[in-house]
Design a protein around this motif. Structure first.
Motif, short mmCIF file in Angstrom:
data_model
loop_
_atom_site.label_atom_id
_atom_site.label_comp_id
_atom_site.label_asym_id
_atom_site.label_seq_id
_atom_site.Cartn_x
_atom_site.Cartn_y
_atom_site.Cartn_z
N LYS A 107 32.54 34.17 127.36
CA LYS A 107 32.70 33.63 126.00
C LYS A 107 34.20 33.58 125.71
CE LYS A 107 32.24 38.30 124.25
NZ LYS A 107 31.31 39.36 123.94
N ASN A 108 34.58 32.92 124.63
CA ASN A 108 36.00 32.85 124.20
C ASN A 108 36.94 32.50 125.36
OD1 ASN A 108 34.80 33.88 121.89
ND2 ASN A 108 35.34 36.02 122.40
N ARG A 109 36.61 31.46 126.08
CA ARG A 109 37.46 30.89 127.15
C ARG A 109 37.50 31.79 128.39
NH1 ARG A 109 42.61 30.95 124.46
NH2 ARG A 109 43.56 29.94 126.27
N ILE A 110 36.65 32.86 128.39
CA ILE A 110 36.50 33.66 129.62
C ILE A 110 35.21 33.22 130.29
CG2 ILE A 110 35.93 35.98 130.48
CD1 ILE A 110 38.83 35.91 129.80
N GLN A 111 35.27 32.98 131.61
CA GLN A 111 34.05 32.64 132.37
C GLN A 111 33.83 33.69 133.44
OE1 GLN A 111 35.10 28.82 133.91
NE2 GLN A 111 33.64 27.75 132.60
N THR A 112 32.59 34.17 133.55
CA THR A 112 32.31 35.17 134.61
C THR A 112 31.24 34.63 135.54
OG1 THR A 112 30.55 36.16 133.28
CG2 THR A 112 32.79 37.08 133.02
N SER A 113 31.29 35.07 136.79
CA SER A 113 30.23 34.73 137.76
C SER A 113 30.10 35.89 138.74
CB SER A 113 30.59 33.45 138.52
OG SER A 113 31.81 33.64 139.21
N LEU A 114 28.95 35.92 139.43
CA LEU A 114 28.65 37.07 140.30
C LEU A 114 27.96 36.56 141.56
CD1 LEU A 114 27.09 40.39 139.10
CD2 LEU A 114 25.91 39.09 140.84
N GLU A 115 28.36 37.09 142.73
CA GLU A 115 27.73 36.68 143.99
C GLU A 115 27.26 37.94 144.72
OE1 GLU A 115 28.89 34.45 148.20
OE2 GLU A 115 30.40 34.61 146.62
N GLN A 116 26.05 37.89 145.32
CA GLN A 116 25.55 39.03 146.09
C GLN A 116 25.93 38.83 147.55
OE1 GLN A 116 21.20 39.85 145.96
NE2 GLN A 116 21.85 41.98 145.73
N LEU A 117 26.80 39.70 148.10
CA LEU A 117 27.27 39.53 149.48
C LEU A 117 26.35 40.22 150.47
CD1 LEU A 117 31.12 40.23 149.04
CD2 LEU A 117 29.89 38.04 148.89
N LEU A 118 25.65 41.27 150.00
CA LEU A 118 24.84 42.05 150.94
C LEU A 118 23.76 42.78 150.15
CD1 LEU A 118 24.56 43.36 153.85
CD2 LEU A 118 26.02 45.19 153.01
N TYR A 119 22.54 42.79 150.70
CA TYR A 119 21.50 43.62 150.07
C TYR A 119 20.62 44.18 151.18
CZ TYR A 119 17.52 45.36 147.59
OH TYR A 119 16.56 46.19 147.12
N THR A 159 23.73 47.45 147.84
CA THR A 159 24.10 46.05 147.65
C THR A 159 25.61 45.97 147.43
OG1 THR A 159 23.65 44.01 146.41
CG2 THR A 159 23.84 46.03 145.12
N GLN A 160 26.21 44.87 147.84
CA GLN A 160 27.62 44.60 147.53
C GLN A 160 27.66 43.29 146.75
OE1 GLN A 160 30.96 45.05 149.83
NE2 GLN A 160 30.49 47.19 150.28
N LEU A 161 28.18 43.39 145.53
CA LEU A 161 28.32 42.21 144.69
C LEU A 161 29.80 41.85 144.59
CD1 LEU A 161 26.08 43.48 141.71
CD2 LEU A 161 25.34 42.20 143.77
N GLU A 162 30.07 40.55 144.33
CA GLU A 162 31.46 40.15 144.08
C GLU A 162 31.48 39.44 142.73
OE1 GLU A 162 33.91 36.98 146.33
OE2 GLU A 162 34.55 38.91 147.14
N VAL A 163 32.29 39.97 141.81
CA VAL A 163 32.36 39.41 140.45
C VAL A 163 33.68 38.65 140.30
CG1 VAL A 163 32.45 39.96 137.98
CG2 VAL A 163 30.97 41.30 139.51
N THR A 164 33.60 37.43 139.75
CA THR A 164 34.81 36.66 139.46
C THR A 164 34.92 36.46 137.95
OG1 THR A 164 34.59 35.50 141.57
CG2 THR A 164 36.02 34.47 139.90
N VAL A 165 36.08 36.79 137.41
CA VAL A 165 36.35 36.61 135.97
C VAL A 165 37.50 35.61 135.83
CG1 VAL A 165 37.01 37.75 133.81
CG2 VAL A 165 35.62 38.99 135.52
N LYS A 166 37.24 34.49 135.16
CA LYS A 166 38.26 33.45 135.00
C LYS A 166 38.74 33.41 133.53
CE LYS A 166 37.44 29.97 138.62
NZ LYS A 166 36.37 30.51 139.43
N GLY A 167 40.06 33.30 133.35
CA GLY A 167 40.61 33.19 131.99
C GLY A 167 41.61 32.05 131.98
#
Ligand code: HGY
Ligand code: MN
Ligand code: MN
Ligand code: MN
Length: 408
Positions: A310-322, A213-221
């Motif tokens: 948490k603490n003004r950090i937002q994370t999200s994850l997308e699955q690009l391939l499985y 699988t290929q995942l893409e993680v985004t971390v926002k601050g």
């Protein structure tokens, strides 16, 4: 054999010229100028070998030797011709060149098969430009819808359709191929690992390919000034991302059984030395021969990533391939072994830790795959090297196999 080996070497050397990073490995991104030069070279050789050439709406290239049976499914032989950034000369092209030379042997022996033979050169297997990977083969069997295809963009925001048009390709050409037009698919690939070289065996018959699988993680601050923002008032996306990435290997170790996890790509925004990063996007590549291990590590990765929201950090994850682990067709595996024995070429059975177009097509037609040794087990780097003698051996096995499959 010498002539064949020389011809193979000429193809490989010529194609390796088509790189955006000369002297620093092969960088041949899909729909780039390097793609176009390789494409023109391959189409020229296909025509020279008497094949009818066409491209589909993804830019996959097909060189067909018609058979005596009309509208019969093709025995396809091929691989991909894109590369990772700063990769090697053999990952992909070894399989396309081998396929060309199989067609060359049909031409040289004036062989008109019953079932057609098709040389196939696939695009965007690595996913280095548009992400995910296995794009050409997934598209060909309908696993990548038109909308999803058109929405793919590279890191500069250029879409697949714009990039195709820029090099003169026509995205409106037919895309999905009816599985009924495929009788079999044979792929030669470099092993990209140390096993065959250590065993001193020139050919591996691939039994199974890992699930991946290929995942893409985004971390926002929150961006901020590196000098004036006190440490306790920061939402630093890169510090959070680095902490997540540092904990990923443990998830694979816990799963065991050869499970692997890799972060190979990371982008920091705005990427200024005196700016607190406000966004980080990174890849997570997870593989195992056992599907439950892949699924288990995906779930643990998701939980870990979300725990950092948490603490003004937002994370999200997308699955690009499985893609599930795949066992390749037993009948073709036996045929490949039988032909290797008939040619007195030593071989062993082997599993693949790398993903391949063969794993996509194996749900739609009978698929067989051969590996040849990689020097020092290296791949996805400029040091990647394989012996054209071994490619010639694989050509011999595929030629005998394709003759059987195009007659049966
Ligand atoms: O990532 C892989 O396994 C392949 O090289 N695309
Ligand atoms: Mn490859
Ligand atoms: Mn590769
Ligand atoms: Mn591959």
């Amino acid at each position: 054999m010498v002539e064949l080996k020389e011809s193979i070497e000429n193809h490989i050397n010529q194609i390796s010229e088509y790189t955006a990073t000369p002297g620093k490995g092969t960088t041949r991104l899909t729909y780039s100028q390097e793609d176009l030069k390789t494409r023109n070279y391959l189409k020229g050789k296909m025509r020279e070998y008497g094949l009818q050439v066409r491209e589909d709406g993804f830019g996959n290239i097909f060189g067909k030797l018609e058979g005596t049976l009309k509208d019969a499914p093709s025995v396809m032989v091929g691989s991909h011709f894109d590369s990772v950034p700063h990769g090697g000369s053999y990952d992909g092209p070894a399989g396309v060149v081998a396929a060309l030379e199989v067609a060359g042997l049909f031409a040289k022996n004036n062989l008109t098969p019953r079932y057609p033979l098709e040389v196939v050169a696939l695009v965007e297997e690595e996913g280095a430009r548009f992400g995910g990977g296995l794009m050409g083969s997934r598209g060909m069997v309908g696993l990548l819808g038109e909308g999803d295809f058109q929405n793919l963009r590279d890191q500069n925001g250029v879409s697949t359709v714009e990039a195709m048009t820029e090099i003169g390709l026509d995205p409106s050409l037919p895309k999905k191929r009816d599985p009924k037009t495929m009788k079999a698919f044979l792929e030669l690939h470099i092993e990209q690992g140390p096993i065959l070289e250590e065993k001193e065996i020139p050919i591996g018959v691939v039994e199974a390919i890992v699930g991946l699988t290929q995942l893409e993680v985004t971390v926002k601050g929150q961006a901020g000034h590196a000098g004036t923002t006190p440490m306790d008032r920061r939402a630093d996306a890169l510090v959070a991302a680095a902490s997540i990435i540092g904990r990923l290997p443990e998830l694979a170790r816990e799963a065991g059984e050869g499970t692997v996890i890799t972060t190979g790509r990371l982008n920091v925004f705005p990427n200024g030395a005196n700016v607190i990063p406000d966004q980080v996007v990174f890849s997570v590549d997870i593989r195992s021969g056992k599907e439950e291990n892949v699924l288990n590590v995906i779930e643990k990765t998701k939980t870990l990533v979300h725990s950092y929201s948490k603490n003004r950090i937002q994370t999200s994850l997308e699955q690009l391939l499985y893609i599930q682990p795949k066992e390749l067709n037993r009948g073709i595996r036996s045929l490949l072994k039988e032909k290797s024995e008939a040619l007195e070429i030593p071989y062993c059975s082997i599993n693949s830790g790398a993903g391949h177009d063969a794993m996509v097509l194996s749900d739609y037609t009978d698929v067989g795959m051969l590996f040849i040794p990689s020097k020092n087990g290296l791949s996805h780097c400029p040091e990647e090297w394989s012996d054209s003698e071994d490619i010639a051996r694989a050509v011999g096995i595929f030629y005998e196999t394709a003759k059987s499959l195009t007659e049966a």
